[in-house]
Design an enzyme around this catalytic site. Structure first.
Site, mmCIF file in Angstrom:
data_model
loop_
_atom_site.group_PDB
_atom_site.id
_atom_site.type_symbol
_atom_site.label_atom_id
_atom_site.label_comp_id
_atom_site.label_asym_id
_atom_site.label_seq_id
_atom_site.Cartn_x
_atom_site.Cartn_y
_atom_site.Cartn_z
ATOM 1 C CE1 TYR A 267 7.977 7.382 4.831
ATOM 2 C CE2 TYR A 267 6.174 8.654 3.633
ATOM 3 C CZ TYR A 267 7.720 7.933 3.723
ATOM 4 O OH TYR A 267 8.545 7.697 2.536
ATOM 5 C CG HIS A 286 7.883 -1.496 2.936
ATOM 6 N ND1 HIS A 286 6.637 -1.340 3.387
ATOM 7 C CD2 HIS A 286 8.002 -0.292 2.035
ATOM 8 C CE1 HIS A 286 6.102 -0.107 3.214
ATOM 9 N NE2 HIS A 286 6.953 0.394 2.416
ATOM 10 C CB CYS A 304 7.284 1.631 -0.579
ATOM 11 S SG CYS A 304 8.734 2.527 -0.004
#
Length: 357
Positions: A267, A286, A304
Site C-alpha cells: 500500500y 489513524h 495499525c
C-alpha cells in the site's frame, strides 16, 4: 619579636598545570594565614566557588571547561594583619567533539505531556561510564513521585515513575553532566535543565478481540470507539504503548514496514488523516475510512488501529505526546524499546536497568 610566617597560598589542580582534566575540582588553600577572597576567571567568565567558614580554603562549585586558561587571584591575610596578593594560571586539556557527549532531553522545555511520557536523555557520543553520568541526572516533581532510571543503550537513558504520572504534575530534569567523565576519555559537553508539565490523564484501552477502544479522561469514560487492528500475519502488539508523535496527515508506505511494493499486501497512501504513532516499527492510531465496514467487527489492518475519520479526529484533538494506549487481545507482545515501551516491565525490573546500586 618573632615575625609571622608569610602566607602560603596553593591552587590544587593536579600535577600538570598545562593540561588539567576538566573534571577536577579547583581548590585554593592558605597556610599561616586566612583567605579573604579568591577569584578564578577565564575569558568565558568567573568560576563560582565558596570560602570555607574558617578561611583556610576556597572550593569551586562548578567543573572546568576544556581548552581554557584560568587565572587565580587571591587575597590572604597574615596573623599580623598584613595582606598578601597572589596570582597564578593553569589551562585545561582541550577536547574534540568526539571526546564530548551532548545530552538532549525529552520532553521539551514547557511541553505539556501525557501521564505515560518517560523522561528521555539522549547522548550523541556513547556513554560507557554510565554510573558516573547517572549520578548527575536528577528528576524532581511536584507532587513528588518515586521513579527510576533505565539505560536503553550507551546512547539513551530513560526515567519513569513507578506508576503513571499524576495528572497536573510539574517536573524538572537536571542533567548536570558538563565535564563529568562518561568513560573512555569522553566527558559531558553541557549541562541541561528542562521543566515540563503533565496534563490530563488520557488513557485509551484497545481490545483486539472485541474491536473496541475505550478512552478515559482523568478516570472517566469519555468515548467508546469501534476499531480494527492487525489481521493474521500483521498482528498488533499487546501491551502498553505511548503516543510518540502526531501527524495531521501522514504518508504511509508499506515498504517502510517491510512489505514489498507490488506484493498483494502493498500500500502507499499519501494522506492518512489524524495519525498518532505508538511504535517505532510503524503502528499508528489513524483514520481508516476504507475499513469502516469492518470496524467493531473484524481485524483487517496491517497492524495499525483504524477508526472512522470522525472518531480519529476526536481522539487526535484531545491527545498529546505521552498519552497512554493499552492494548489487549493478541499473542504478540509489545517490547521495551519499540517506542516508549517503558511501562511493559514491572517497576522493580525496570529499576534494575539503573547503573547505580
Amino acid at each position: 619579636m618573632d615575625t609571622p610566617d608569610p602566607v602560603r597560598v596553593v591552587t590544587r589542580v593536579g600535577p600538570d598545570r598545562t593540561a588539567v582534566s576538566v573534571d577536577r575540582t579547583v581548590e585554593v588553600t592558605a597556610t599561616d594565614g586566612l583567605l579573604r577572597s579568591v577569584k578564578v576567571s577565564s575569558p568565558a567568565g568567573q568560576l563560582p566557588g565558596d570560602l570555607s567558614p574558617d578561611g583556610s580554603s576556597w572550593t569551586a562549585s562548578e567543573r572546568l571547561e576544556p581548552g581554557t586558561t584560568y587565572t587565580v587571584r587571591s587575597v590572604a591575610e597574615r596573623s599580623d594583619g598584613k595582606v598578601k596578593r597572589s596570582s597564578s594560571r593553569f589551562s585545561t586539556v582541550d577536547l574534540t567533539l568526539d571526546q564530548q557527549t551532548y545530552p538532549s532531553v525529552a520532553p521539551l522545555a514547557g511541553e505539556t505531556v501525557g501521564v505515560g511520557m518517560p523522561v528521555i536523555v539522549s547522548f550523541d557520543v556513547a556513554v560507557t561510564d554510565k554510573a558516573s553520568i547517572e549520578k548527575h541526572l536528577k528528576v524532581t516533581s511536584t507532587p513528588r513521585q518515586k521513579g527510576a532510571w533505565h539505560w536503553m543503550s550507551d546512547y539513551e537513558v530513560h526515567w519513569r515513575p513507578a506508576t503513571y504520572w499524576k495528572a497536573g504534575t510539574d517536573v524538572t530534569v537536571d542533567a548536570d553532566v558538563n565535564s563529568v567523565p562518561a568513560g573512555r576519555g569522553v566527558y559531558g559537553q553541557e549541562s541541561r535543565q528542562v521543566s515540563f508539565h503533565v496534563g490530563d490523564a488520557v488513557i485509551s484501552k484497545v481490545n483486539a478481540q472485541t474491536h473496541q477502544m475505550q478512552t478515559f479522561i482523568n478516570g472517566t469514560l469519555a468515548r467508546t470507539t469501534p476499531i480494527t487492528t492487525g489481521k493474521p500475519g500483521f498482528t498488533t502488539r499487546s501491551g502498553v504503548k505511548v503516543i510518540i508523535e502526531k501527524f495531521r496527515t501522514k504518508r504511509m508506505n508499506s515498504e517502510t514496514v517491510g512489505i514489498a511494493a507490488g506484493s498483494a499486501e502493498a500500500y502507499d497512501i499519501d494522506d492518512v488523516e489524524y495519525a498518532m504513532r505508538v511504535t517505532y516499527s510503524g503502528e499508528f492510531l489513524h483514520a481508516a475510512p476504507w475499513s469502516v465496514g469492518s470496524q467493531g467487527y473484524a481485524n483487517v489492518s496491517h497492524g495499525c488501529t483504524g477508526m472512522s475519520t470522525a472518531d480519529a479526529a476526536w481522539i487526535y484533538n484531545i491527545s498529546k505526546r505521552g498519552d497512554v494506549v493499552e492494548y489487549t487481545g493478541t499473542d504478540r507482545p509489545m517490547t521495551l524499546d519499540n517506542g516508549y515501551g517503558d511501562w511493559n516491565l514491572p517497576f522493580a525490573a525496570y529499576a534494575e536497568g539503573s547503573a547505580l546500586d
